[in-house]
Structure formats: structure tokens, C-alpha cells
Scaffold this active site. Structure first.
Site, PDB file in Angstrom:
ATOM      1  N   TYR A  40      -1.981  -0.841  10.589  1.00  0.00           N
ATOM      2  CA  TYR A  40      -2.105  -1.238   9.177  1.00  0.00           C
ATOM      3  C   TYR A  40      -0.870  -0.796   8.371  1.00  0.00           C
ATOM      4  O   TYR A  40      -0.299  -1.577   7.594  1.00  0.00           O
ATOM      5  CB  TYR A  40      -3.376  -0.620   8.600  1.00  0.00           C
ATOM      6  CG  TYR A  40      -3.574  -0.833   7.125  1.00  0.00           C
ATOM      7  CD1 TYR A  40      -4.107  -2.028   6.641  1.00  0.00           C
ATOM      8  CD2 TYR A  40      -3.258   0.162   6.191  1.00  0.00           C
ATOM      9  CE1 TYR A  40      -4.302  -2.222   5.284  1.00  0.00           C
ATOM     10  CE2 TYR A  40      -3.451  -0.030   4.839  1.00  0.00           C
ATOM     11  CZ  TYR A  40      -3.979  -1.222   4.385  1.00  0.00           C
ATOM     12  OH  TYR A  40      -4.170  -1.416   3.041  1.00  0.00           O
ATOM     13  N   SER A  64       0.856  -1.195   0.000  1.00  0.00           N
ATOM     14  CA  SER A  64       0.000   0.000   0.000  1.00  0.00           C
ATOM     15  C   SER A  64       0.883   1.233   0.000  1.00  0.00           C
ATOM     16  O   SER A  64       2.034   1.182   0.470  1.00  0.00           O
ATOM     17  CB  SER A  64      -0.861   0.023   1.266  1.00  0.00           C
ATOM     18  OG  SER A  64      -1.487   1.283   1.426  1.00  0.00           O
TER      19      SER A  64
HETATM   20  P1  NAD Z   1     -11.678  -5.863   0.071  1.00  0.00           P
HETATM   21  O1  NAD Z   1     -12.388  -5.700   1.352  1.00  0.00           O
HETATM   22  O2  NAD Z   1     -12.465  -6.034  -1.151  1.00  0.00           O
HETATM   23  O3  NAD Z   1     -10.653  -7.072   0.146  1.00  0.00           O
HETATM   24  C1  NAD Z   1     -10.027  -7.499   1.332  1.00  0.00           C
HETATM   25  C2  NAD Z   1     -10.312  -8.980   1.447  1.00  0.00           C
HETATM   26  O4  NAD Z   1      -9.501  -9.510   2.491  1.00  0.00           O
HETATM   27  C3  NAD Z   1     -11.739  -9.301   1.830  1.00  0.00           C
HETATM   28  O5  NAD Z   1     -12.564  -9.439   0.704  1.00  0.00           O
HETATM   29  C4  NAD Z   1     -11.583 -10.613   2.594  1.00  0.00           C
HETATM   30  O6  NAD Z   1     -11.945 -11.698   1.765  1.00  0.00           O
HETATM   31  C5  NAD Z   1     -10.092 -10.710   2.883  1.00  0.00           C
HETATM   32  N1  NAD Z   1      -9.858 -10.956   4.308  1.00  0.00           N
HETATM   33  C6  NAD Z   1      -9.802 -10.063   5.315  1.00  0.00           C
HETATM   34  N2  NAD Z   1      -9.581 -10.709   6.484  1.00  0.00           N
HETATM   35  C7  NAD Z   1      -9.493 -12.031   6.187  1.00  0.00           C
HETATM   36  C8  NAD Z   1      -9.269 -13.197   6.966  1.00  0.00           C
HETATM   37  N3  NAD Z   1      -9.063 -13.131   8.288  1.00  0.00           N
HETATM   38  N4  NAD Z   1      -9.281 -14.411   6.332  1.00  0.00           N
HETATM   39  C9  NAD Z   1      -9.479 -14.498   4.989  1.00  0.00           C
HETATM   40  N5  NAD Z   1      -9.675 -13.408   4.209  1.00  0.00           N
HETATM   41  C10 NAD Z   1      -9.675 -12.199   4.804  1.00  0.00           C
HETATM   42  O7  NAD Z   1     -10.726  -4.587  -0.052  1.00  0.00           O
HETATM   43  P2  NAD Z   1      -9.494  -4.255  -1.023  1.00  0.00           P
HETATM   44  O8  NAD Z   1      -9.257  -2.799  -0.818  1.00  0.00           O
HETATM   45  O9  NAD Z   1      -9.689  -4.781  -2.363  1.00  0.00           O
HETATM   46  O10 NAD Z   1      -8.287  -4.994  -0.298  1.00  0.00           O
HETATM   47  C11 NAD Z   1      -7.387  -5.833  -0.990  1.00  0.00           C
HETATM   48  C12 NAD Z   1      -5.969  -5.475  -0.571  1.00  0.00           C
HETATM   49  O11 NAD Z   1      -5.660  -4.176  -1.035  1.00  0.00           O
HETATM   50  C13 NAD Z   1      -5.724  -5.461   0.930  1.00  0.00           C
HETATM   51  O12 NAD Z   1      -4.501  -6.092   1.210  1.00  0.00           O
HETATM   52  C14 NAD Z   1      -5.630  -3.993   1.246  1.00  0.00           C
HETATM   53  O13 NAD Z   1      -4.860  -3.750   2.388  1.00  0.00           O
HETATM   54  C15 NAD Z   1      -4.993  -3.479  -0.014  1.00  0.00           C
HETATM   55  N6  NAD Z   1      -5.100  -2.048  -0.251  1.00  0.00           N
HETATM   56  C16 NAD Z   1      -6.298  -1.477  -0.465  1.00  0.00           C
HETATM   57  C17 NAD Z   1      -6.365  -0.115  -0.674  1.00  0.00           C
HETATM   58  C18 NAD Z   1      -7.675   0.581  -0.896  1.00  0.00           C
HETATM   59  O14 NAD Z   1      -7.698   1.812  -0.901  1.00  0.00           O
HETATM   60  N7  NAD Z   1      -8.759  -0.130  -1.098  1.00  0.00           N
HETATM   61  C19 NAD Z   1      -5.196   0.659  -0.685  1.00  0.00           C
HETATM   62  C20 NAD Z   1      -3.984   0.019  -0.477  1.00  0.00           C
HETATM   63  C21 NAD Z   1      -3.934  -1.335  -0.267  1.00  0.00           C
END
Ligand code: NAD
Ligand code: MG
Length: 291
Positions: free
Chosen positions: A196, A183
Site C-alpha cells: 500500500y 497518504s
Molecule cells: P473507504 O473505504 O471509505 O473508501 C475507499 C473506497 O475505494 C471504497 O469505498 C470503494 O468504493 C473504493 N474501491 C476500493 N476498491 C475498489 C475497486 N476495485 N473498484 C472500485 N472502487 C474501489 O476509505 P477511505 O479511507 O475514505 O479511502 C479513500 C482514500 O483515502 C483511499 O485512496 C485511501 O488509500 C486513502 N487514505 C485513507 C486514509 C485513512 O486513514 N482512512 C489515510 C490515507 C489515505
């Protein structure tokens, strides 16, 4: 002429919140995961991929893209996310590829090992691992950050990645690729994402270190560092409720990204054309120039 997709939604967004883990199908507006737009170009034909957090957000966009590029895909997610996961599996099948669901909580080492073993069985091998699942909960002050939350964030974002990667490497051969989700928080941490941001910095370091370890096996390890993307993570406590309506406004593009806009980075990092690229963190943050 190619244009920036300015038709994507900009802030202000409607106030909304969901309990974690949240569902993409209940968000307003619904995120674009490339369901209607992603066109495959046979870049991953015959590849076998495991994607954690593949039900929604960035992981779902990657699952759809990988299937349209010719890969068979296992998605992992939490049991509460079945509704989102079913939609993803239907898109994988529509792309003519095999899609499998292995739900379960990756905070347990035992389950992480089972997840990999089941994936290998379903797919008949494994040559792409996308460590994408993540937990993000906004807490304004360190004084209110509990040990339980700190532990849950590290278990999900750091320990699980270590456990899953270790189990997967027993099956990955020369030419395989690991793509992690870091991230911009690794580089420009927000005050309210203390736990985080540390995990995302850890993922960037893990990526660079492991890439060196695996270079002689010709297994590549890279990461993607997203900026603000419109996903369930953000509406179920990833941002403070007051700040959510303005989500993405600080990016030069003045809006959050949609998951469809980042999937191709994950495709490229897994594809054989980037065979000289390992130990890298590629950023997509709407123009901040963070990394
Ligand atoms: P999202 O909520 O769609 O995806 C996160 C997923 O993590 C969930 O769908 C869930 O299935 C999984 N998860 C969480 N806890 C879990 C557990 N204990 N066991 C199994 N699965 C689990 O959101 P997203 O933003 O698409 O996140 C995907 C990645 O992107 C993450 O690593 C997040 O940190 C990263 N990210 C997101 C952003 C943003 O702005 N959305 C920015 C930087 C990084
Ligand atoms: Mg989800």
C-alpha cells in the site's frame, strides 16, 4: 473563537471488522462525512466532478461538499457498497445538484474507460476528477504478502488512476482540476503496509510529474495525503485487528480525523482560487508534520 473539534471520537474504539470493501453505515461510531455540518459557499458552481470511492469515507465527504458547493457529481464504488452509495446520492439531490452512480470494479481497464464515458454523458462534460478509491490490507510480513494482494493493491491504487486519468483527459479543458488521494504512508510507511505504502508514493510522484506535463494546458494536478482517518478502509483489514481500537492515538491530536475534516482540502484544490497551485501534495494528519 475557533476551536479544534475535540468532540470527535477518540480511541479506544470498539473491536470491529467487516469484509472488504466495508460499509460506513455499519461502523461504530459512524464516521462524520459532513452530512449535518458542511456548509457550501458556491465555490464550485456549475462544475462537473467524477469521484471514485465516493460512497464512503473521504470520497463521500468530498461528494457531499462538492454538491453543496454547486457541482454535479458522479460517484463510482463497488456494487457491494450500494447501501452507502444511495445515501450519498440522496445528499447530493438534497443539495439541489445532480448526482449519478456508476458502480463497477476499477481494476479493469475496460471499466475505467466506460466509467469516464458514462460520467461525461451524465454530466455533459467533466472538469474535476477525484481519484480517491483505494485498497489497503495490513500484512505483517513480506513472506505472507501474496502476489494476488500485491497485484490487487497496485491495480486499484495505481493502474486505475492511470487508466481513469488518461480517459478523462480526453474531455478535460483548460481550468480543469485533478485531485488524487495519496497518504502519509508515501512518506512514513508502516511495516505492515508494504504494498500500500508503495502505491501511495507512486501517486505522489504521478501527481508531480503529470502536473508538469499538463501545465501548458492549464489543467492542474494535486494530491491530498491523509493521515489516520476513521473510514471503512481501516475496519476491513487496513489495520491489524489488535491495533484498530487504538487507531489515531499516535497523532498529536490523539484521535483519527473524520472525513468531514478533510473534504475542504479537496474543494480548495479544485476551486479556481488555487489557480497557481499544481503538483502539490497537501497533508492532513492530526499534527505529525509528515509532509
Ligand atoms: P473507504 O473505504 O471509505 O473508501 C475507499 C473506497 O475505494 C471504497 O469505498 C470503494 O468504493 C473504493 N474501491 C476500493 N476498491 C475498489 C475497486 N476495485 N473498484 C472500485 N472502487 C474501489 O476509505 P477511505 O479511507 O475514505 O479511502 C479513500 C482514500 O483515502 C483511499 O485512496 C485511501 O488509500 C486513502 N487514505 C485513507 C486514509 C485513512 O486513514 N482512512 C489515510 C490515507 C489515505
Ligand atoms: Mg466504501
Amino acid at each position: 473563537m475557533v476551536q479544534l473539534k475535540s468532540h470527535y471520537p477518540s480511541p479506544p474504539f470498539a473491536k470491529q471488522s467487516q469484509p472488504i470493501p466495508g460499509l460506513a453505515c455499519k461502523m461504530s461510531p459512524k464516521p462524520d462525512h459532513g452530512e449535518k455540518s458542511y456548509e457550501g459557499h458556491q465555490r464550485l458552481v456549475g462544475r462537473k466532478a467524477l469521484i471514485t470511492g465516493g460512497d464512503s469515507g473521504i470520497g463521500r465527504a468530498v461528494a457531499i461538499a462538492y454538491a453543496r458547493e454547486g457541482a454535479d457529481v458522479v460517484i463510482n464504488y463497488l456494487p457491494d457498497e450500494e447501501q452507502d452509495a444511495k445515501e450519498v446520492l440522496s445528499y447530493i439531490k438534497k443539495a439541489g445538484r445532480k448526482g449519478y452512480a456508476v458502480p463497477g470494479d476499477i481494476r479493469e481497464e475496460k471499466f475505467c474507460k466506460e466509467l469516464v464515458e458514462k460520467s461525461v454523458k451524465h454530466l455533459g462534460g467533466l472538469d474535476i476528477l477525484v481519484n480517491n478509491a483505494g485498497r489497503q490490507q495490513f500484512v505483517k510480513s513480506i513472506m505472507d504478502l501474496t502476489t494476488e494482494q500485491f497485484d490487487a493493491t497496485f491495480k486499484t491504487n495505481v493502474y486505475a488512476l492511470f487508466w481513469i486519468t488518461k480517459a478523462a483527459l480526453k474531455h478535460m479543458k483548460s481550468g480543469s482540476s485533478i485531485v488524487n488521494t495519496s497518504s502519509v504512508q508515501a512518506y512514513l510507511p508502516s511495516a505492515g503496509l508494504l504494498d500500500y505504502a508503495q502505491t501511495k508514493a507512486s501517486i505522489a510522484a504521478f501527481t508531480k510529474s503529470l502536473a508538469k506535463q499538463l501545465a501548458d494546458k492549464h489543467i492542474r494536478v494535486n494530491a491530498v495525503a491523509p493521515g489516520p482517518y476513521w473510514t471503512p478502509l481501516q475496519v476491513c483489514g487496513g489495520q491489524s485487528k489488535e491495533d484498530l481500537p487504538q487507531f489515531g492515538e499516535e497523532a498529536p491530536l490523539k484521535r483519527p480525523g473524520q472525513p468531514a475534516e478533510i473534504a475542504s482540502l479537496y474543494v480548495t484544490l479544485a476551486a479556481k482560487e488555487t489557480s497557481y497551485t499544481t503538483g502539490q501534495v497537501w497533508c492532513s494528519d492530526g499534527g505529525t508534520g509528515t509532509v
